[in-house]
Design a protein around this motif. Structure first.
Motif, mmCIF file in Angstrom:
data_model
loop_
_atom_site.group_PDB
_atom_site.id
_atom_site.type_symbol
_atom_site.label_atom_id
_atom_site.label_comp_id
_atom_site.label_asym_id
_atom_site.label_seq_id
_atom_site.Cartn_x
_atom_site.Cartn_y
_atom_site.Cartn_z
ATOM 1 N N GLY A 31 0.813 -1.208 0.000
ATOM 2 C CA GLY A 31 0.000 0.000 0.000
ATOM 3 C C GLY A 31 0.848 1.261 0.000
ATOM 4 O O GLY A 31 0.546 2.223 -0.715
ATOM 5 N N LEU A 32 1.914 1.265 0.776
ATOM 6 C CA LEU A 32 2.811 2.423 0.784
ATOM 7 C C LEU A 32 3.477 2.603 -0.570
ATOM 8 O O LEU A 32 3.622 3.722 -1.058
ATOM 9 C CB LEU A 32 3.878 2.268 1.874
ATOM 10 C CG LEU A 32 3.408 2.453 3.303
ATOM 11 C CD1 LEU A 32 4.563 2.231 4.261
ATOM 12 C CD2 LEU A 32 2.825 3.843 3.510
ATOM 13 N N LEU A 35 1.022 3.976 -3.010
ATOM 14 C CA LEU A 35 0.734 5.383 -2.735
ATOM 15 C C LEU A 35 1.751 6.297 -3.400
ATOM 16 O O LEU A 35 1.440 7.419 -3.756
ATOM 17 C CB LEU A 35 0.721 5.607 -1.227
ATOM 18 C CG LEU A 35 0.051 6.862 -0.695
ATOM 19 C CD1 LEU A 35 -1.404 6.897 -1.118
ATOM 20 C CD2 LEU A 35 0.168 6.918 0.807
ATOM 21 N N GLY A 36 2.961 5.809 -3.591
ATOM 22 C CA GLY A 36 4.016 6.622 -4.189
ATOM 23 C C GLY A 36 4.131 6.480 -5.684
ATOM 24 O O GLY A 36 5.072 7.018 -6.277
ATOM 25 N N VAL A 65 2.857 11.301 -1.704
ATOM 26 C CA VAL A 65 1.739 10.750 -2.466
ATOM 27 C C VAL A 65 1.944 11.064 -3.943
ATOM 28 O O VAL A 65 2.147 12.209 -4.324
ATOM 29 C CB VAL A 65 0.405 11.348 -1.978
ATOM 30 C CG1 VAL A 65 -0.736 10.835 -2.818
ATOM 31 C CG2 VAL A 65 0.191 11.037 -0.520
ATOM 32 N N GLY A 71 -2.993 4.113 -8.119
ATOM 33 C CA GLY A 71 -2.139 3.852 -6.965
ATOM 34 C C GLY A 71 -2.807 4.242 -5.667
ATOM 35 O O GLY A 71 -2.711 3.512 -4.664
ATOM 36 N N ILE A 72 -3.513 5.360 -5.669
ATOM 37 C CA ILE A 72 -4.208 5.794 -4.457
ATOM 38 C C ILE A 72 -5.341 4.824 -4.123
ATOM 39 O O ILE A 72 -5.547 4.462 -2.964
ATOM 40 C CB ILE A 72 -4.709 7.239 -4.632
ATOM 41 C CG1 ILE A 72 -3.501 8.194 -4.705
ATOM 42 C CG2 ILE A 72 -5.638 7.641 -3.492
ATOM 43 C CD1 ILE A 72 -3.859 9.617 -5.065
ATOM 44 N N ALA A 75 -3.766 1.644 -2.784
ATOM 45 C CA ALA A 75 -3.274 1.893 -1.425
ATOM 46 C C ALA A 75 -4.428 1.914 -0.432
ATOM 47 O O ALA A 75 -4.334 1.345 0.660
ATOM 48 C CB ALA A 75 -2.502 3.205 -1.386
ATOM 49 N N ALA A 76 -5.536 2.550 -0.800
ATOM 50 C CA ALA A 76 -6.696 2.590 0.095
ATOM 51 C C ALA A 76 -7.238 1.186 0.335
ATOM 52 O O ALA A 76 -7.615 0.846 1.464
ATOM 53 C CB ALA A 76 -7.774 3.488 -0.502
#
Length: 97
Positions: A31-32, A35-36, A65, A71-72, A75-76
């Protein structure tokens, strides 16, 4: 020897231990990383000009972010699964079963 060791319970402990001990932290790391993710820039970005700390250019380069909506969303989803696993673990401990 099998009368002393409950193999069914032992396998349950091993599987839950692997999922909770290694799976959830690995999913959090995914997830991290998601996020990137960058926002899909196909051309390489030009080298940034030297920036001083506190300027707008320095703040854009230091952001965590990425700009990718996929990606977001990924990640969520990963963070929701991790939070669900933690909540299930707390409920399991508190319920005493």
């Amino acid at each position: 020897m099998n009368s002393w060791i409950d193999l069914h319970a032992l396998w349950q402990i091993v599987v839950v231990g692997l999922i909770a001990g290694a799976g959830l932290p690995a999913l959090f790391a995914v997830g991290l990383r998601a996020l990137g993710m960058s926002g899909g820039h196909s051309s390489p970005r030009p080298a940034p000009a030297p920036a001083r700390a506190g300027t707008a250019t320095a703040q854009q380069d230091e952001r965590i972010v990425g700009g990718s909506p996929l990606g977001i969303a990924l990640a969520a989803l990963c963070f929701a699964v991790v939070l669900g696993g933690v909540a299930w673990g707390i409920y399991f401990i508190v319920a005493g079963s």
